[in-house]
Design a protein around this motif. Sequence first.
Motif, PDB file in Angstrom:
ATOM      1  N   SER A  99     101.962  45.563  67.209  1.00 27.61           N
ATOM      2  CA  SER A  99     102.380  44.154  67.743  1.00 27.61           C
ATOM      3  C   SER A  99     101.485  43.346  68.146  1.00 27.61           C
ATOM      4  O   SER A  99     100.605  43.948  69.276  1.00 27.61           O
ATOM      5  CB  SER A  99     103.643  44.351  68.549  1.00 27.61           C
ATOM      6  N   LEU A 100     101.299  42.280  67.745  1.00 25.47           N
ATOM      7  CA  LEU A 100     100.475  41.163  68.233  1.00 25.47           C
ATOM      8  C   LEU A 100     100.920  39.851  68.288  1.00 25.47           C
ATOM      9  O   LEU A 100     101.259  39.488  67.066  1.00 25.47           O
ATOM     10  CB  LEU A 100      99.098  41.351  67.631  1.00 25.47           C
ATOM     11  N   ASP A 101     101.543  39.538  69.282  1.00 27.19           N
ATOM     12  CA  ASP A 101     102.344  38.229  69.398  1.00 27.19           C
ATOM     13  C   ASP A 101     101.629  36.919  69.555  1.00 27.19           C
ATOM     14  O   ASP A 101     102.230  35.878  69.558  1.00 27.19           O
ATOM     15  CB  ASP A 101     103.344  38.556  70.451  1.00 27.19           C
ATOM     16  N   SER A 102     100.487  37.020  69.658  1.00 24.20           N
ATOM     17  CA  SER A 102      99.484  35.685  69.789  1.00 24.20           C
ATOM     18  C   SER A 102      97.935  35.919  69.847  1.00 24.20           C
ATOM     19  O   SER A 102      97.660  36.789  69.978  1.00 24.20           O
ATOM     20  CB  SER A 102      99.806  35.065  71.336  1.00 24.20           C
ATOM     21  N   GLY A 103      97.275  34.966  69.369  1.00 27.21           N
ATOM     22  CA  GLY A 103      96.032  35.004  69.291  1.00 27.21           C
ATOM     23  C   GLY A 103      95.363  34.405  70.564  1.00 27.21           C
ATOM     24  O   GLY A 103      94.127  34.196  70.521  1.00 27.21           O
ATOM     25  N   ALA A 104      96.180  33.799  71.431  1.00 29.23           N
ATOM     26  CA  ALA A 104      95.616  32.944  72.475  1.00 29.23           C
ATOM     27  C   ALA A 104      96.062  33.854  73.858  1.00 29.23           C
ATOM     28  O   ALA A 104      97.353  34.505  73.993  1.00 29.23           O
ATOM     29  CB  ALA A 104      96.357  31.610  72.810  1.00 29.23           C
ATOM     30  N   GLN A 105      95.017  34.175  74.724  1.00 29.19           N
ATOM     31  CA  GLN A 105      95.174  35.120  75.806  1.00 29.19           C
ATOM     32  C   GLN A 105      96.040  35.016  76.700  1.00 29.19           C
ATOM     33  O   GLN A 105      97.134  35.687  77.070  1.00 29.19           O
ATOM     34  CB  GLN A 105      93.913  35.138  76.804  1.00 29.19           C
ATOM     35  N   LYS A 106      96.343  33.620  77.024  1.00 28.49           N
ATOM     36  CA  LYS A 106      97.510  33.123  77.997  1.00 28.49           C
ATOM     37  C   LYS A 106      98.905  33.421  77.395  1.00 28.49           C
ATOM     38  O   LYS A 106      99.802  33.905  78.206  1.00 28.49           O
ATOM     39  CB  LYS A 106      97.340  31.653  78.611  1.00 28.49           C
ATOM     40  N   THR A 107      99.181  32.873  76.136  1.00 30.22           N
ATOM     41  CA  THR A 107     100.495  33.269  75.644  1.00 30.22           C
ATOM     42  C   THR A 107     100.570  34.591  75.202  1.00 30.22           C
ATOM     43  O   THR A 107     101.753  35.118  75.586  1.00 30.22           O
ATOM     44  CB  THR A 107     100.646  32.315  74.152  1.00 30.22           C
ATOM     45  N   TYR A 108      99.576  35.312  75.148  1.00 27.37           N
ATOM     46  CA  TYR A 108      99.905  36.976  74.744  1.00 27.37           C
ATOM     47  C   TYR A 108     100.446  37.262  76.049  1.00 27.37           C
ATOM     48  O   TYR A 108     101.261  38.430  76.146  1.00 27.37           O
ATOM     49  CB  TYR A 108      98.457  37.326  74.349  1.00 27.37           C
ATOM     50  N   LYS A 109      99.713  37.134  77.245  1.00 25.43           N
ATOM     51  CA  LYS A 109     100.203  37.851  78.333  1.00 25.43           C
ATOM     52  C   LYS A 109     101.702  37.364  78.866  1.00 25.43           C
ATOM     53  O   LYS A 109     102.220  38.084  79.376  1.00 25.43           O
ATOM     54  CB  LYS A 109      99.021  37.480  79.568  1.00 25.43           C
ATOM     55  N   LYS A 110     101.781  36.207  78.555  1.00 20.26           N
ATOM     56  CA  LYS A 110     103.299  35.657  78.676  1.00 20.26           C
ATOM     57  C   LYS A 110     104.417  36.381  78.003  1.00 20.26           C
ATOM     58  O   LYS A 110     105.315  36.758  78.619  1.00 20.26           O
ATOM     59  CB  LYS A 110     103.181  33.980  78.779  1.00 20.26           C
ATOM     60  N   ASN A 145     105.257  30.782  72.010  1.00 21.85           N
ATOM     61  CA  ASN A 145     104.178  31.180  70.842  1.00 21.85           C
ATOM     62  C   ASN A 145     104.395  30.742  69.383  1.00 21.85           C
ATOM     63  O   ASN A 145     103.782  30.853  68.528  1.00 21.85           O
ATOM     64  CB  ASN A 145     103.892  32.632  70.658  1.00 21.85           C
ATOM     65  N   ASP A 146     105.327  29.745  69.339  1.00 22.07           N
ATOM     66  CA  ASP A 146     105.663  29.212  68.152  1.00 22.07           C
ATOM     67  C   ASP A 146     104.974  28.088  67.825  1.00 22.07           C
ATOM     68  O   ASP A 146     105.614  27.128  67.235  1.00 22.07           O
ATOM     69  CB  ASP A 146     107.283  28.864  67.930  1.00 22.07           C
ATOM     70  N   ASN A 147     103.698  28.034  67.845  1.00 22.79           N
ATOM     71  CA  ASN A 147     102.524  26.921  67.779  1.00 22.79           C
ATOM     72  C   ASN A 147     101.614  27.172  67.139  1.00 22.79           C
ATOM     73  O   ASN A 147     100.996  28.502  67.105  1.00 22.79           O
ATOM     74  CB  ASN A 147     102.692  26.403  68.970  1.00 22.79           C
ATOM     75  N   ASP A 148     100.588  26.363  66.519  1.00 26.63           N
ATOM     76  CA  ASP A 148      99.563  26.654  66.016  1.00 26.63           C
ATOM     77  C   ASP A 148      98.543  27.285  66.979  1.00 26.63           C
ATOM     78  O   ASP A 148      97.567  28.076  66.507  1.00 26.63           O
ATOM     79  CB  ASP A 148      98.836  25.482  65.256  1.00 26.63           C
ATOM     80  N   GLU A 149      98.498  26.875  68.191  1.00 28.36           N
ATOM     81  CA  GLU A 149      97.502  27.211  69.290  1.00 28.36           C
ATOM     82  C   GLU A 149      97.568  28.629  69.403  1.00 28.36           C
ATOM     83  O   GLU A 149      96.693  29.510  69.704  1.00 28.36           O
ATOM     84  CB  GLU A 149      97.842  26.514  70.547  1.00 28.36           C
ATOM     85  N   SER A 150      98.874  29.352  69.295  1.00 31.77           N
ATOM     86  CA  SER A 150      98.930  30.844  69.350  1.00 31.77           C
ATOM     87  C   SER A 150      98.867  31.490  67.931  1.00 31.77           C
ATOM     88  O   SER A 150      98.216  32.611  68.012  1.00 31.77           O
ATOM     89  CB  SER A 150     100.288  31.003  69.804  1.00 31.77           C
ATOM     90  N   MET A 151      99.335  30.626  66.948  1.00 27.04           N
ATOM     91  CA  MET A 151      99.514  31.493  65.716  1.00 27.04           C
ATOM     92  C   MET A 151      98.088  31.435  64.969  1.00 27.04           C
ATOM     93  O   MET A 151      97.858  32.306  64.212  1.00 27.04           O
ATOM     94  CB  MET A 151     100.526  31.042  64.816  1.00 27.04           C
ATOM     95  N   LYS A 152      97.407  30.227  64.997  1.00 24.85           N
ATOM     96  CA  LYS A 152      96.091  30.097  64.016  1.00 24.85           C
ATOM     97  C   LYS A 152      95.119  31.023  64.214  1.00 24.85           C
ATOM     98  O   LYS A 152      94.659  31.555  63.407  1.00 24.85           O
ATOM     99  CB  LYS A 152      95.572  28.621  64.156  1.00 24.85           C
ATOM    100  N   PRO A 153      94.587  31.412  65.565  1.00 21.42           N
ATOM    101  CA  PRO A 153      93.815  32.223  65.978  1.00 21.42           C
ATOM    102  C   PRO A 153      94.192  33.685  65.696  1.00 21.42           C
ATOM    103  O   PRO A 153      93.289  34.510  65.197  1.00 21.42           O
ATOM    104  CB  PRO A 153      93.631  32.301  67.447  1.00 21.42           C
ATOM    105  N   LEU A 154      95.442  33.988  65.516  1.00 19.99           N
ATOM    106  CA  LEU A 154      96.131  35.283  65.288  1.00 19.99           C
ATOM    107  C   LEU A 154      96.024  35.423  63.596  1.00 19.99           C
ATOM    108  O   LEU A 154      95.418  36.346  63.275  1.00 19.99           O
ATOM    109  CB  LEU A 154      97.569  35.355  65.674  1.00 19.99           C
ATOM    110  N   ALA A 155      96.318  34.518  63.075  1.00 18.63           N
ATOM    111  CA  ALA A 155      96.149  34.351  61.393  1.00 18.63           C
ATOM    112  C   ALA A 155      94.479  34.767  61.216  1.00 18.63           C
ATOM    113  O   ALA A 155      94.266  35.496  60.199  1.00 18.63           O
ATOM    114  CB  ALA A 155      96.697  33.193  60.869  1.00 18.63           C
TER     115      ALA A 155
END
Length: 179
Positions: free
Chosen positions: A75-86, A125-135
Amino acid sequence: ISKTKSALQTHKNIDVLTITANGEPTLYPHLEAFIAEIKPFLPQGVKTLILSNGSRFGEKSVQDALAHFDMVKFSLDSGAQKTYKKIDRIHKSLDLDLIKNGIESYAKIRRNLLICEILLVKNINDNDESMKPLADFLRKIGVDRVDIGTIDRPPAYNVEAVDFEKISSISTLFYGLCV
């Protein structure tokens, strides 16, 4: 192990045996011995899957255990640290970059299916800032499948599901990345 073997003899109508836990299954110190010992008792054609948060994939002992599974799902729910921790409310000792490094390390040596599971949460996390780095990360390591979902049962925290249209829109970021 004996209870698992007994259950496998009783329940023969299964496709996939999933190993997970009330917590992180890779914390179990005898994971490799456990999966190695129960595999011979699986009915023919039954696959094994481990569902993990991926936080220990960089450790040699965990990599050795993961090698015994047909499918490894993290499971990996974000590519951004802040969102991932939240979203994941991870222990303060964990860091997204270290987790990603461990997952990448395992991805380089694996011989089984590697699957990423993403839980989308409305307005988090339903935004490009979270998902683009993950993709981008998943494209770099080469996963076999990406499972994108949202909240489907009453959550423990005050959060909301993402609607189908938003999931569909976000999924386009992941097109063409599976090997």
